[in-house]
Enzyme design. Structure first.
Site, PDB file in Angstrom:
ATOM      1  N   LYS A 164       4.159   5.836  -3.433  1.00 53.49           N
ATOM      2  CA  LYS A 164       3.944   7.102  -2.734  1.00 53.49           C
ATOM      3  C   LYS A 164       3.972   6.838  -1.239  1.00 53.49           C
ATOM      4  O   LYS A 164       3.437   5.824  -0.774  1.00 53.49           O
ATOM      5  CB  LYS A 164       2.599   7.691  -3.172  1.00 53.49           C
ATOM      6  CG  LYS A 164       2.160   8.950  -2.459  1.00 53.49           C
ATOM      7  CD  LYS A 164       0.836   9.444  -3.049  1.00 53.49           C
ATOM      8  CE  LYS A 164       0.196  10.533  -2.222  1.00 53.49           C
ATOM      9  NZ  LYS A 164      -1.112  10.977  -2.783  1.00 53.49           N
ATOM     10  N   LYS A 199       6.865   9.204  -5.060  1.00 55.66           N
ATOM     11  CA  LYS A 199       6.189  10.458  -4.748  1.00 55.66           C
ATOM     12  C   LYS A 199       6.220  10.617  -3.235  1.00 55.66           C
ATOM     13  O   LYS A 199       5.663   9.794  -2.509  1.00 55.66           O
ATOM     14  CB  LYS A 199       4.755  10.449  -5.262  1.00 55.66           C
ATOM     15  CG  LYS A 199       3.954  11.703  -4.880  1.00 55.66           C
ATOM     16  CD  LYS A 199       2.559  11.672  -5.482  1.00 55.66           C
ATOM     17  CE  LYS A 199       1.684  12.789  -4.955  1.00 55.66           C
ATOM     18  NZ  LYS A 199       0.307  12.764  -5.546  1.00 55.66           N
ATOM     19  N   ASP A 255      -3.777   7.790  -7.781  1.00 62.59           N
ATOM     20  CA  ASP A 255      -3.018   7.510  -6.561  1.00 62.59           C
ATOM     21  C   ASP A 255      -3.832   6.503  -5.739  1.00 62.59           C
ATOM     22  O   ASP A 255      -4.855   6.846  -5.148  1.00 62.59           O
ATOM     23  CB  ASP A 255      -2.792   8.788  -5.756  1.00 62.59           C
ATOM     24  CG  ASP A 255      -1.782   9.730  -6.406  1.00 62.59           C
ATOM     25  OD1 ASP A 255      -1.598   9.650  -7.631  1.00 62.59           O
ATOM     26  OD2 ASP A 255      -1.193  10.555  -5.684  1.00 62.59           O
TER      27      ASP A 255
END
Length: 212
Positions: free
Chosen positions: A151, A176, A90
């Protein structure tokens, strides 16, 4: 969606500045018990990998939480995370470069990290500090760099995932939703808006509040 499918779409998370090894192993245990993934600090990836079952997905963060490290540092961190046993990355974008209009540099950095390992990269664009135009630019940069997902947020600025932001981001890549998702109702709203994954420190509560 059944409970097992829901759990597999949750990254059960512990990323605070005081996170200990014991905290990480506890999160791994919760994930094992409920069928979730985990998202943990990079310094504990090897510990988590040793502790977790072979099929437990372990995500870690790169450039967290502000995205201000040099690209070469992020690349090295990605390579180390891969060597330590991470399954997903991430990555926080260089938010200042995005807000300064240097979108090519943002995309180039994402591509460099993406190319450094075979691991899927989820690009954290930090929606709470961006305008809608900047959100579009960030998602375009991630898509151009062949990222796996975008995300919403780190959870370390004011605000988190919102339905409008998830809807906007899902026009570009799988999303996400992270930041402020604490119950199954919250998660369901994000899924309805287009999210495919949830990042939350309250993963157990989300699964527990699910009613089939």
């Amino acid at each position: 969606m059944d409970r097992e499918t829901l759990a597999a779409r949750i990254d059960h998370t512990v990323l605070g500045p005081t996170t200990t090894r014991a905290d990480v192993l506890s999160v791994v245990d919760d994930a094992e018990a409920h069928g979730m993934n985990v998202c943990i600090p990079p310094c504990y990836v090897a510990d988590a990998r040793d502790h977790a079952s072979d099929d437990r997905t372990i995500a870690t963060v790169i450039g967290f939480p502000h995205g201000t490290q040099a690209t070469s540092v992020k690349v090295a961190a990605a390579e180390r995370a891969h060597a330590d046993g991470a399954d997903e990355l991430d990555l926080v974008i260089p938010i200042g470069r995005l807000k300064g209009g240097d979108h090519e540099a943002v995309s180039a950095e994402i591509a460099a990290v993406n190319d450094a390992t075979p691991l899927p990269v989820k690009v954290i664009i930090e929606t709470p500090v961006l305008t809608d135009a900047e959100k579009h630019a960030a998602c375009e940069a991630a898509a151009d760099a062949d990222a796996a997902m975008v995300k919403t947020a780190t959870g370390f600025t004011d605000g988190g995932a919102t339905v409008p932001d998830v809807s906007l981001m899902s026009e570009y890549l799988p999303v996400k939703a992270s930041g402020g998702v604490g119950t199954y109702a919250d998660a369901a709203a994000m899924f309805d808006a287009g999210a495919v994954r949830i990042g939350a420190s309250s993963g157990v509560d989300i699964v527990a509040s699910f009613a089939e």
